[in-house]
Design a protein around this motif. Structure first.
Motif, PDB file in Angstrom:
ATOM      1  N   LEU A  34      80.989  48.795  52.630  1.00 12.09           N
ATOM      2  CA  LEU A  34      80.180  49.949  53.029  1.00 12.09           C
ATOM      3  C   LEU A  34      79.950  49.952  54.533  1.00 12.09           C
ATOM      4  CD1 LEU A  34      77.619  50.100  50.100  1.00 12.09           C
ATOM      5  CD2 LEU A  34      79.448  51.732  50.611  1.00 12.09           C
ATOM      6  N   LYS A  35      79.771  48.784  55.112  1.00  8.43           N
ATOM      7  CA  LYS A  35      79.581  48.684  56.572  1.00  8.43           C
ATOM      8  C   LYS A  35      80.839  49.180  57.292  1.00  8.43           C
ATOM      9  CE  LYS A  35      76.833  47.462  59.859  1.00  8.43           C
ATOM     10  NZ  LYS A  35      75.611  48.208  60.065  1.00  8.43           N
ATOM     11  N   GLU A  36      82.009  48.851  56.754  1.00  8.24           N
ATOM     12  CA  GLU A  36      83.260  49.331  57.349  1.00  8.24           C
ATOM     13  C   GLU A  36      83.367  50.860  57.242  1.00  8.24           C
ATOM     14  OE1 GLU A  36      86.595  47.297  55.588  1.00  8.24           O
ATOM     15  OE2 GLU A  36      85.719  45.332  56.017  1.00  8.24           O
ATOM     16  N   ILE A  37      82.891  51.426  56.162  1.00 10.72           N
ATOM     17  CA  ILE A  37      82.972  52.871  55.951  1.00 10.72           C
ATOM     18  C   ILE A  37      81.974  53.620  56.826  1.00 10.72           C
ATOM     19  CG2 ILE A  37      82.537  54.723  54.265  1.00 10.72           C
ATOM     20  CD1 ILE A  37      83.632  52.747  52.111  1.00 10.72           C
ATOM     21  N   TYR A  38      80.715  53.188  56.810  1.00  8.28           N
ATOM     22  CA  TYR A  38      79.647  53.937  57.462  1.00  8.28           C
ATOM     23  C   TYR A  38      79.298  53.434  58.858  1.00  8.28           C
ATOM     24  CZ  TYR A  38      78.886  56.160  52.931  1.00  8.28           C
ATOM     25  OH  TYR A  38      79.047  56.874  51.768  1.00  8.28           O
ATOM     26  N   GLY A  39      79.853  52.300  59.266  1.00  6.02           N
ATOM     27  CA  GLY A  39      79.475  51.749  60.565  1.00  6.02           C
ATOM     28  C   GLY A  39      77.991  51.472  60.580  1.00  6.02           C
ATOM     29  N   ALA A  40      77.308  51.942  61.614  1.00  2.00           N
ATOM     30  CA  ALA A  40      75.855  51.761  61.704  1.00  2.00           C
ATOM     31  C   ALA A  40      75.121  53.039  61.316  1.00  2.00           C
ATOM     32  CB  ALA A  40      75.462  51.348  63.120  1.00  2.00           C
ATOM     33  N   GLY A  41      75.869  54.044  60.839  1.00  2.00           N
ATOM     34  CA  GLY A  41      75.277  55.344  60.554  1.00  2.00           C
ATOM     35  C   GLY A  41      74.403  55.384  59.320  1.00  2.00           C
ATOM     36  N   GLU A  42      73.565  56.397  59.304  1.00  2.00           N
ATOM     37  CA  GLU A  42      72.669  56.619  58.165  1.00  2.00           C
ATOM     38  C   GLU A  42      73.423  57.272  57.021  1.00  2.00           C
ATOM     39  OE1 GLU A  42      69.344  59.867  57.396  1.00  2.00           O
ATOM     40  OE2 GLU A  42      68.537  58.233  58.618  1.00  2.00           O
ATOM     41  N   PHE A  43      73.045  56.918  55.799  1.00  2.00           N
ATOM     42  CA  PHE A  43      73.556  57.615  54.628  1.00  2.00           C
ATOM     43  C   PHE A  43      72.500  57.616  53.541  1.00  2.00           C
ATOM     44  CE2 PHE A  43      75.093  53.267  54.343  1.00  2.00           C
ATOM     45  CZ  PHE A  43      74.985  52.907  53.016  1.00  2.00           C
ATOM     46  N   THR A  44      72.699  58.483  52.565  1.00  2.49           N
ATOM     47  CA  THR A  44      71.766  58.630  51.449  1.00  2.49           C
ATOM     48  C   THR A  44      72.396  58.021  50.208  1.00  2.49           C
ATOM     49  OG1 THR A  44      70.875  60.680  52.374  1.00  2.49           O
ATOM     50  CG2 THR A  44      70.470  60.266  50.030  1.00  2.49           C
ATOM     51  N   ILE A  45      71.670  57.154  49.568  1.00  4.77           N
ATOM     52  CA  ILE A  45      72.114  56.552  48.315  1.00  4.77           C
ATOM     53  C   ILE A  45      71.484  57.322  47.167  1.00  4.77           C
ATOM     54  CG2 ILE A  45      71.889  54.517  46.815  1.00  4.77           C
ATOM     55  CD1 ILE A  45      72.093  52.799  49.349  1.00  4.77           C
ATOM     56  N   ILE A  46      72.313  57.716  46.221  1.00  3.52           N
ATOM     57  CA  ILE A  46      71.817  58.315  44.980  1.00  3.52           C
ATOM     58  C   ILE A  46      72.211  57.366  43.860  1.00  3.52           C
ATOM     59  CG2 ILE A  46      71.973  60.242  43.363  1.00  3.52           C
ATOM     60  CD1 ILE A  46      72.682  62.021  45.778  1.00  3.52           C
ATOM     61  N   SER A  47      71.220  56.827  43.185  1.00  9.14           N
ATOM     62  CA  SER A  47      71.434  55.876  42.106  1.00  9.14           C
ATOM     63  C   SER A  47      71.284  56.586  40.763  1.00  9.14           C
ATOM     64  CB  SER A  47      70.408  54.749  42.210  1.00  9.14           C
ATOM     65  OG  SER A  47      70.584  53.799  41.194  1.00  9.14           O
ATOM     66  N   ILE A  48      72.267  56.376  39.897  1.00  3.44           N
ATOM     67  CA  ILE A  48      72.174  56.921  38.541  1.00  3.44           C
ATOM     68  C   ILE A  48      71.420  55.897  37.699  1.00  3.44           C
ATOM     69  CG2 ILE A  48      73.454  57.709  36.519  1.00  3.44           C
ATOM     70  CD1 ILE A  48      75.723  58.542  38.397  1.00  3.44           C
ATOM     71  N   ILE A  49      70.207  56.276  37.306  1.00  6.44           N
ATOM     72  CA  ILE A  49      69.333  55.323  36.623  1.00  6.44           C
ATOM     73  C   ILE A  49      69.264  55.664  35.141  1.00  6.44           C
ATOM     74  CG2 ILE A  49      67.997  54.816  38.682  1.00  6.44           C
ATOM     75  CD1 ILE A  49      65.852  56.712  37.656  1.00  6.44           C
ATOM     76  N   ASN A  50      68.925  54.693  34.377  1.00 10.93           N
ATOM     77  CA  ASN A  50      68.342  53.382  34.589  1.00 10.93           C
ATOM     78  C   ASN A  50      69.388  52.291  34.867  1.00 10.93           C
ATOM     79  OD1 ASN A  50      65.757  54.378  34.109  1.00 10.93           O
ATOM     80  ND2 ASN A  50      65.740  53.731  32.000  1.00 10.93           N
ATOM     81  N   GLY A  51      70.584  52.472  34.421  1.00 10.21           N
ATOM     82  CA  GLY A  51      71.586  51.416  34.457  1.00 10.21           C
ATOM     83  C   GLY A  51      71.894  50.842  35.814  1.00 10.21           C
ATOM     84  N   ALA A  52      71.882  51.663  36.859  1.00 12.48           N
ATOM     85  CA  ALA A  52      72.285  51.200  38.191  1.00 12.48           C
ATOM     86  C   ALA A  52      71.129  50.647  39.023  1.00 12.48           C
ATOM     87  CB  ALA A  52      72.982  52.324  38.951  1.00 12.48           C
ATOM     88  N   VAL A  53      69.946  50.512  38.469  1.00 13.95           N
ATOM     89  CA  VAL A  53      68.779  50.077  39.234  1.00 13.95           C
ATOM     90  C   VAL A  53      68.997  48.711  39.887  1.00 13.95           C
ATOM     91  CG1 VAL A  53      66.365  49.336  39.025  1.00 13.95           C
ATOM     92  CG2 VAL A  53      67.087  51.476  38.021  1.00 13.95           C
ATOM     93  N   MET A  54      69.391  47.722  39.109  1.00 13.65           N
ATOM     94  CA  MET A  54      69.547  46.366  39.666  1.00 13.65           C
ATOM     95  C   MET A  54      70.687  46.312  40.681  1.00 13.65           C
ATOM     96  SD  MET A  54      68.803  44.131  36.251  1.00 13.65           S
ATOM     97  CE  MET A  54      68.677  42.524  36.999  1.00 13.65           C
ATOM     98  N   PHE A  55      71.817  46.925  40.344  1.00 10.00           N
ATOM     99  CA  PHE A  55      72.964  46.956  41.236  1.00 10.00           C
ATOM    100  C   PHE A  55      72.602  47.659  42.547  1.00 10.00           C
ATOM    101  CE2 PHE A  55      77.192  49.274  42.042  1.00 10.00           C
ATOM    102  CZ  PHE A  55      77.657  48.273  42.873  1.00 10.00           C
ATOM    103  N   THR A  56      71.934  48.798  42.454  1.00  8.37           N
ATOM    104  CA  THR A  56      71.535  49.542  43.651  1.00  8.37           C
ATOM    105  C   THR A  56      70.600  48.709  44.528  1.00  8.37           C
ATOM    106  OG1 THR A  56      71.767  51.654  42.489  1.00  8.37           O
ATOM    107  CG2 THR A  56      70.429  51.650  44.488  1.00  8.37           C
TER     108      THR A  56
END
Length: 191
Positions: A34-56
């Motif tokens: 993700l660091k290679e993709i976004y560099g130091a830029g801001e992005f928004t994470i959208i987590s599909i819950i409940n399943g992705a809570v721990m991974f996110t």
């Protein structure tokens, strides 16, 4: 002297696919990607819950970018081990994502219907970019043409639980990902 077989972490597991250590290593690797993709830029994470809570949560700890977090809740399994066929949006987004870079995170890419539903929903909100990241990819069950941009692990067609993944809302708290014993894969009386 014979080698002793290590018992599963939980008695309801037939086998462990990924240990807690393997999960941590792969999440760390995804953070670097993700660091290679976004560099130091801001992005928004959208987590599909409940399943992705721990991974996110674990993935967010591996990045130092400025991030915004939103969640969408989808229902597609209920108390079954197979998707009910049509995922439903139970709770949608609250953040404005227009002209923002968006990373959609899910626990598992199975039939593809949930990821397709949510990517279509997000695209209608006009993000600057949209990428998808899934912890597990079960390609053998795909029913719609969709692939994730980033994948933690590819897995066989087994019903898995742990590390956020559930069966009838149980087992999410297991620190590993394992295969639920087949004899337990029927809707329980307590569901």
């Amino acid at each position: 002297m014979s080698a002793r077989k290590t018992p599963p972490v939980h008695p309801d597991l037939e086998s462990v696919l990924f240990t807690e250590m393997q999960l941590k290593r792969r999440v760390r690797g995804l953070g670097r990607e993700l660091k290679e993709i976004y560099g130091a830029g801001e992005f928004t994470i959208i987590s599909i819950i409940n399943g992705a809570v721990m991974f996110t949560a674990d993935l967010m700890r591996e990045i130092d970018n400025p991030v915004r977090l939103d969640c969408v809740r989808i229902s597609s399994y209920g108390t079954k081990t197979k998707s009910t066929g049509v995922p439903q949006v139970v709770a949608s987004l609250t953040l404005d994502i227009a002209n923002r870079h968006v990373l959609l995170i899910d626990d598992i890419l199975d039939t593809g219907k949930t990821l397709l539903l949510v990517t279509n929903l997000v695209r209608k909100l006009n993000p600057a970019s949209l990428r998808t990241c899934v912890l597990l990819d079960k390609q053998g069950r795909r029913e719609v043409p969709i692939e994730a941009d980033l994948v933690g692990f590819k897995i066989p067609d087994k019903f898995v639980i742990g590390y956020g993944l559930d069966f009838a809302e149980r087992y999410r708290n297991l620190p590993c990902i394992g295969v639920l014993k087949p004899q337990l894969q029927n809707p329980p009386a307590w569901a």
